[in-house]
Design an enzyme around this catalytic site. Sequence first.
Site, PDB file in Angstrom:
ATOM      1  N   ASP A  14      45.081  39.932  43.543  1.00  0.00           N
ATOM      2  CA  ASP A  14      46.298  39.819  42.438  1.00  0.00           C
ATOM      3  C   ASP A  14      46.043  41.086  42.284  1.00  0.00           C
ATOM      4  O   ASP A  14      45.814  42.061  42.111  1.00  0.00           O
ATOM      5  CB  ASP A  14      46.675  38.939  41.909  1.00  0.00           C
ATOM      6  CG  ASP A  14      48.593  38.822  40.936  1.00  0.00           C
ATOM      7  OD1 ASP A  14      48.647  39.573  41.545  1.00  0.00           O
ATOM      8  OD2 ASP A  14      48.196  37.806  41.153  1.00  0.00           O
TER       9      ASP A  14
HETATM   10  C1  NOJ Z   1      51.118  40.341  40.609  1.00  0.00           C
HETATM   11  C2  NOJ Z   1      51.994  38.473  40.918  1.00  0.00           C
HETATM   12  O1  NOJ Z   1      51.118  37.621  40.536  1.00  0.00           O
HETATM   13  C3  NOJ Z   1      51.782  38.315  42.461  1.00  0.00           C
HETATM   14  O2  NOJ Z   1      52.284  37.313  42.526  1.00  0.00           O
HETATM   15  C4  NOJ Z   1      52.154  39.094  43.291  1.00  0.00           C
HETATM   16  O3  NOJ Z   1      52.846  39.107  44.895  1.00  0.00           O
HETATM   17  C5  NOJ Z   1      52.602  40.289  43.134  1.00  0.00           C
HETATM   18  N1  NOJ Z   1      51.969  41.119  41.446  1.00  0.00           N
HETATM   19  C6  NOJ Z   1      52.697  41.755  43.681  1.00  0.00           C
HETATM   20  O4  NOJ Z   1      53.724  41.950  42.923  1.00  0.00           O
END
Ligand code: NOJ
Length: 762
Positions: free
Chosen positions: A289
């Site tokens: 993430d």
């Molecule tokens: C953080 C989020 O937790 C995740 O779900 C997302 O895909 C990413 N950022 C990218 O934006």
Amino acid sequence: MIKKDFSILFIVTALCGAVTINSLSSCSKNDGDSYVDDLMSKMTLEEKIGQLNLPVGGDIQSGVVLGPQLDSLILEGNIGGFFNVKGVEEISRLQHLAVEKGPHGIPLLVGADVVHGYETIFPIPLALSCSWDSVAVERMARISAIEATADGVNWNFSPMVDICRDPRWGRIAEGSGEDPYLGSVMAKAYIRGYQGDDMKSDSTLIACVKHFALYGAAEGGRDYNTVDMSKERMFNYYLPPFQASVDAGVGSLMTSFNLVNGLHSTASKWLLNGVLRADWGFNGLVVTDYNSVPEVSTMGTASLEDAAAKSLNAGTDMDMVSGLYVKTLADAVKRGLVKEKTIDDACRRVLKIKQKLGLFEDPYKYCNVERSKKDIFTPEHRAQARSIAAETFVLLKNDNNTLPLKKKGKIALIGPLADAANNMCGCWSMLAKTENHESLLTAFRRAVGNEAEILYAKGSNIYYDETTQRNATGLRGIEYVKDDNSLRAEALAVANRADVIVAAIGESSDMSGESASRTDITIPDTQRDLLKALVKTGKPVVLLLFTGRPLVLDWESENVPAILNVWFGGSEAGDAITDVVFGDKSPQGKLTTTFPRSVGQIPLYYNHLMSSHPDPQEGVFNRYCSNYIDCSNEPLYPFGYGLSYTSFEYGKPTLSSTTLEKGGTLTLSVDVRNTGDCDGVEIVQFYLRDPIAGIARPVKELKGYQRVYIPKGETKRVVFTVNEEKLKYYNSDLEYLYEPGEFYVMVGPDSRSLQVLTFIAK
Ligand code: NOJ
């Protein structure tokens, strides 16, 4: 799907190998391992590490760290893909740069969070799950893929399949609720819709199931917080939707922000190389993430210098945002912390995904400007979004058939969400053009035409306090008006002129989703006061509740005659709401997450275990029983609950036999009659309980359901199959099995109102 593809690839590889060892001429760019192997044999260690880097583009903000210059990363070969860039022209420019000027001309992955639609926005995923309609969810995912790929995206960071039992957590909005069975059904539907059955098509993309794992169990419902959980709980309740996604052939998976029993998920070898790859056979791509690699260090489980090595060694292929793989992995190889083979394996997985998408054959297959002009936000897509949205609304209460409303007289539409077109979509809709969306007020006026008069007043702010309102409304600010008292007085004057009042209130769009945890999950203060004042007028009041999570509706459920929970319904929410409010469609959604009576009951979920001192009498305090002095144990609205404009009567269920032989099946049948005044859809639910087992099992678990359309006055027989698979669970040794003996089966309209039968499993 993907699993099948791999076996085909294997055969092709073997054939190519037989023809020639050194030449690739007989293998196309899209076949087998040899193309990728040959490419990798020409790449330096640094270039292979470059493929593991996934920087953020920076047009769209979905985290705190902003993007670097993509052009230089591309020219240096320090990039495998990027995300958060919107628009096919810019994406195409970057893809051309990579293919024409980057080392080896390797095309790029282009990621985005297309969570519930691209520009045509569908209801938030929690709402979608309340339709219980996996066909509709697959359709929404298909449309999302068509629109996203038309605009250059080839990798979607969806579905989010985190099971959540804590509505304080804002990200409950992004998942399918609290149940592992329904969560798995939905996960598969999303993946089918995104990936289709032909990854070579230019309108399918790679799905990314997230967040692995247990993110929905963050302590206190506070985002990014710790998780510490028994393996029994993980395997029986939190991991099934992930395993179902792997079984459905999902191409990629994202790690989570949380600790999993003391280790950041991104650095958990047990979770990634163990459970995911070795046990479940996942052979796709694992991405972190946002900025998670350095957070392995923030959370105290590696030095910053070693965080990348630890993550890669655990099984994490791609580094989203941080750039730490590029900065430290080559050195980690020199220091003996990482084997070159581990980098090769990760690089190969990135390249194989690109191959699977057909990018080596045609790097510009997603760069078709003409498609972007005609395939996005089309009337057909919007019509689907409208129709699906109407399926997701949950009618929580409807005294005296307050709903549906007649199109006549004066209808007062009141509340800060009544004329807030930019707040219809909910979280994770930053790719949408909200300037193209309509407010509820506009939709109401169009729906009634000349037949009725719609009066309007804003009535209140979101919160009394300006700073809290700003925190709550973030990206989609709602104008703050200094004086709530005058707003309310104005609204009361409007209400007093009306025959019926519709209150459009609740959470604003950004009060759920990432980084939107709440400790008080009631309707925000000033709006609740507005609602109380409206109810005091004595006129019929309909509460149209906007929310991304279950709210505590204790006062509302007692005092407001009708409550229709409309969640965040997407770009077509206005029309979809009028379809239901004025009776063109009957509500049919049922809750996939428990609505508590009090925040103090959380976590509260239907598939709980027995306490040692069960509460014998609902609503009466019993000392030395597992209950509260000041509140019942019962939810306000249970899992599976939802009303309709018609009514359904369940007959006595029957089982085809009281014994389930080894390897055999039973059928559970029940007649359901539509006893009301209109046609309707009923979601008939089937639960199971293992009363005595090796480890304690839940008081009930959803094992099947059917959505049945029943015309008024008619009866439909609903039949479920019971087999051994439905009885299985993970015991303390994590063996997946069932234990012969007595089982209960239950059937009914929700998890609280069930009829029970028993059988013996041999
Ligand atoms: C953080 C989020 O937790 C995740 O779900 C997302 O895909 C990413 N950022 C990218 O934006």
